[in-house]
Design a protein around this motif. Structure first.
Motif, PDB file in Angstrom:
ATOM      1  N   HIS A 210       0.795  -1.260   0.099  1.00  0.00           N
ATOM      2  CA  HIS A 210       0.120   0.032  -0.187  1.00  0.00           C
ATOM      3  C   HIS A 210       0.789   1.213   0.014  1.00  0.00           C
ATOM      4  CE1 HIS A 210      -3.651   2.502   0.965  1.00  0.00           C
ATOM      5  NE2 HIS A 210      -2.739   3.136   1.768  1.00  0.00           N
ATOM      6  N   HIS A 211       1.892   1.159   0.849  1.00  0.00           N
ATOM      7  CA  HIS A 211       2.763   2.292   0.986  1.00  0.00           C
ATOM      8  C   HIS A 211       3.752   2.570  -0.565  1.00  0.00           C
ATOM      9  CE1 HIS A 211       5.483   5.056   3.141  1.00  0.00           C
ATOM     10  NE2 HIS A 211       6.406   4.540   2.627  1.00  0.00           N
ATOM     11  N   GLU A 228      -8.179  -2.584  -1.287  1.00  0.00           N
ATOM     12  CA  GLU A 228      -8.548  -3.710  -1.408  1.00  0.00           C
ATOM     13  C   GLU A 228      -8.481  -3.926  -3.256  1.00  0.00           C
ATOM     14  OE1 GLU A 228     -10.414  -3.046   2.331  1.00  0.00           O
ATOM     15  OE2 GLU A 228     -10.383  -1.691   0.221  1.00  0.00           O
ATOM     16  N   HIS A 229      -8.265  -2.970  -3.782  1.00  0.00           N
ATOM     17  CA  HIS A 229      -8.362  -2.853  -5.196  1.00  0.00           C
ATOM     18  C   HIS A 229      -7.212  -4.036  -5.745  1.00  0.00           C
ATOM     19  CE1 HIS A 229      -9.208  -2.000  -9.194  1.00  0.00           C
ATOM     20  NE2 HIS A 229      -7.915  -1.668  -9.470  1.00  0.00           N
ATOM     21  N   ILE A 230      -7.848  -4.732  -6.578  1.00  0.00           N
ATOM     22  CA  ILE A 230      -6.950  -5.908  -7.256  1.00  0.00           C
ATOM     23  C   ILE A 230      -5.809  -6.531  -6.534  1.00  0.00           C
ATOM     24  CG2 ILE A 230      -7.551  -5.189  -9.668  1.00  0.00           C
ATOM     25  CD1 ILE A 230      -4.154  -4.246  -9.814  1.00  0.00           C
ATOM     26  N   TYR A 231      -6.123  -6.739  -4.946  1.00  0.00           N
ATOM     27  CA  TYR A 231      -5.223  -7.342  -4.068  1.00  0.00           C
ATOM     28  C   TYR A 231      -4.041  -6.619  -4.117  1.00  0.00           C
ATOM     29  CZ  TYR A 231      -8.524 -11.429  -4.482  1.00  0.00           C
ATOM     30  OH  TYR A 231      -9.318 -12.445  -4.510  1.00  0.00           O
ATOM     31  N   LEU A 232      -4.186  -5.373  -3.728  1.00  0.00           N
ATOM     32  CA  LEU A 232      -2.989  -4.329  -3.865  1.00  0.00           C
ATOM     33  C   LEU A 232      -2.123  -4.991  -2.543  1.00  0.00           C
ATOM     34  CD1 LEU A 232      -4.168  -1.030  -5.007  1.00  0.00           C
ATOM     35  CD2 LEU A 232      -2.852  -2.660  -6.229  1.00  0.00           C
ATOM     36  N   ASN A 233      -2.606  -5.505  -1.617  1.00  0.00           N
ATOM     37  CA  ASN A 233      -1.997  -5.669  -0.243  1.00  0.00           C
ATOM     38  C   ASN A 233      -0.372  -6.437  -0.669  1.00  0.00           C
ATOM     39  OD1 ASN A 233      -3.556  -4.536   1.025  1.00  0.00           O
ATOM     40  ND2 ASN A 233      -4.139  -6.207   2.453  1.00  0.00           N
ATOM     41  N   TYR A 286      -0.310  -8.932  -9.524  1.00  0.00           N
ATOM     42  CA  TYR A 286      -1.021  -7.978 -10.391  1.00  0.00           C
ATOM     43  C   TYR A 286      -1.247  -8.167 -11.792  1.00  0.00           C
ATOM     44  CZ  TYR A 286       0.509  -5.084  -6.215  1.00  0.00           C
ATOM     45  OH  TYR A 286       0.595  -5.040  -4.924  1.00  0.00           O
ATOM     46  N   GLU A 287      -0.377  -8.781 -12.488  1.00  0.00           N
ATOM     47  CA  GLU A 287      -0.610  -8.889 -13.750  1.00  0.00           C
ATOM     48  C   GLU A 287      -1.170 -10.357 -14.300  1.00  0.00           C
ATOM     49  OE1 GLU A 287       0.411  -6.421 -16.542  1.00  0.00           O
ATOM     50  OE2 GLU A 287      -0.119  -5.477 -14.506  1.00  0.00           O
ATOM     51  N   ARG A 288      -0.887 -11.388 -13.706  1.00  0.00           N
ATOM     52  CA  ARG A 288      -1.028 -12.522 -13.819  1.00  0.00           C
ATOM     53  C   ARG A 288      -1.719 -13.455 -12.802  1.00  0.00           C
ATOM     54  NH1 ARG A 288       0.312 -14.978 -18.617  1.00  0.00           N
ATOM     55  NH2 ARG A 288      -1.117 -16.528 -17.950  1.00  0.00           N
ATOM     56  N   SER A 289      -2.707 -13.210 -12.148  1.00  0.00           N
ATOM     57  CA  SER A 289      -3.230 -13.480 -11.039  1.00  0.00           C
ATOM     58  C   SER A 289      -3.832 -15.144 -11.171  1.00  0.00           C
ATOM     59  CB  SER A 289      -4.575 -12.844 -10.400  1.00  0.00           C
ATOM     60  OG  SER A 289      -5.654 -12.936 -11.723  1.00  0.00           O
ATOM     61  N   ASP A 290      -3.796 -15.497 -12.511  1.00  0.00           N
ATOM     62  CA  ASP A 290      -4.404 -16.846 -12.811  1.00  0.00           C
ATOM     63  C   ASP A 290      -2.911 -17.755 -12.535  1.00  0.00           C
ATOM     64  OD1 ASP A 290      -2.968 -15.427 -15.144  1.00  0.00           O
ATOM     65  OD2 ASP A 290      -3.159 -17.347 -16.077  1.00  0.00           O
ATOM     66  N   LEU A 291      -1.841 -17.432 -12.518  1.00  0.00           N
ATOM     67  CA  LEU A 291      -0.598 -18.163 -12.010  1.00  0.00           C
ATOM     68  C   LEU A 291      -0.645 -18.471 -10.561  1.00  0.00           C
ATOM     69  CD1 LEU A 291       1.846 -16.603 -14.583  1.00  0.00           C
ATOM     70  CD2 LEU A 291       0.325 -18.642 -14.969  1.00  0.00           C
ATOM     71  N   ILE A 292      -1.314 -17.765  -9.903  1.00  0.00           N
ATOM     72  CA  ILE A 292      -1.038 -17.608  -8.363  1.00  0.00           C
ATOM     73  C   ILE A 292      -1.928 -18.318  -7.698  1.00  0.00           C
ATOM     74  CG2 ILE A 292      -0.117 -16.273  -6.211  1.00  0.00           C
ATOM     75  CD1 ILE A 292       1.479 -14.858  -7.854  1.00  0.00           C
TER      76      ILE A 292
END
Length: 340
Positions: A210-211, A228-233, A286-292
């Motif tokens: 976030h920081h 919360e946006h696109i799992y920014l944590n 962030y870019e390829r959430s399907d891989l994780i």
């Protein structure tokens, strides 16, 4: 002539030993305190769980204490699981005797342990993967000489080049962790992976990303300011599940670890990382959430509160919240793990 023959034999033995200890592809294999098969169901006798840990410079700080806690928890929390624990230790020549001593101490104490111990020399591992991890060091290192500048924090994305090609799955664990449940239960999580997922990591439980992303959020506007946006944590690399077989066969993997791809994503998110491989996994998410696969936070319950004292006192608890059953504690940033 008799003396000459003895010299030849001695040289031959020395050469064999030298090769065994210096070549990671011919790793020294030590089986410690494996009980008779009376303690192992016959249909499970050959099942293995491959666990990888890096332990270098063990003479510094509290690393020895951390490793003792980690290994004791690994063998004492095995539960009803009777799989062989294949413990792969990446270490250095100075640390190895100490590591070996701890392992043998607790293997004797927990005699039900089924352990296969394999050592890899840290420098030899680096020779194999240095070209792959160089871009990670370039983009995700705060400064030379800092804590996260050590090469040990960049190994996991290229571990498939070190592990035997026959190995399908592996679990990579930080040394500052302590199991509360069996590692066998963690290994079973591989069954939850979709067909595309290569990695499994739990969420980062601090506001660090976030920081880091404040410039990007401000640039994108109000819509993107919600954490919360696109799992920014982001993700935490204290526990990493690697589906090695899929990584080997994935045509996109080399692109994702290339300097060109990393550079483009770093620029896209105005990202200035400093946490080693963890930053890379976060950007991939962030870019390829399907891989994780997003591992439940209970399998990596981070305890660090550094950010609570550095600008996030009011909101820290909302980031650090984990209401799930705790299977593994992670004492990151030198946070003590409270005894049970």
């Amino acid at each position: 002539m008799h003396i000459y023959a003895k010299c030849i034999i001695a040289i031959t033995i020395f050469t064999i030993v030298l090769i065994l200890y210096s070549n990671p592809k011919i790793a020294v294999n030590i089986k410690s305190n494996i009980l008779s098969t009376n303690h192992v169901a016959s249909n499970k006798a050959e099942s293995k769980i491959s666990i990888w840990i890096s332990v270098t410079k063990i003479d510094r700080g509290h690393l020895l204490t951390k490793f003792r806690k980690f290994f004791k928890s690994l063998v004492s929390q095995r539960g009803l699981c009777r799989a062989v624990f294949e413990l792969n230790v990446i270490t250095d020549n100075v640390s190895r005797p100490t590591v070996d001593s701890v392992i043998h101490e607790f293997s004797k104490q927990y005699k039900e342990t089924l352990l296969e111990l394999i050592y890899y020399d840290f420098q030899d591992v680096l020779k194999i993967i240095e070209n792959k991890i160089e871009p990670l060091k370039r983009f995700f290192q705060s400064s030379k000489g800092s804590y996260y500048s050590d090469d040990v924090f960049y190994l996991s994305p290229a571990l498939h080049l070190v592990a035997p090609k026959s190995l399908q799955k592996a679990i990579v664990i930080d040394v500052d962790t302590e199991f509360q449940s069996s590692v066998c239960d963690l290994y079973d999580v591989f069954n939850n992976f979709t067909d595309t997922q290569l990695f499994g990591l739990a969420p980062e439980l601090s506001p660090v990303y976030h920081h880091i992303l404040w410039k990007w959020r401000n640039y994108k506007g109000e819509k993107y300011k919600s954490r919360e946006h696109i799992y920014l944590n982001g993700l935490n690399s204290g526990v990493i599940m690697l589906y090695l077989e899929r990584i080997h066969n994935n045509n996109e993997y080399n692109q994702l670890i290339s300097p060109e791809w990393i550079s483009s994503v770093v620029q896209k998110y105005l990202f200035k990382g400093h946490l080693g491989d963890q930053d890379w996994y976060t950007l991939v998410s962030y870019e390829r959430s399907d891989l994780i696969y997003r591992l439940p936070c209970g399998w990596n319950r981070q305890l660090c509160t550094w950010w609570k004292q550095h600008g996030y006192a009011d909101s820290f608890d909302s980031f650090a919240k984990c209401s799930e059953k705790i299977h593994l504690y992670h004492g990151n940033c030198d946070t003590p793990i409270t005894p049970n």
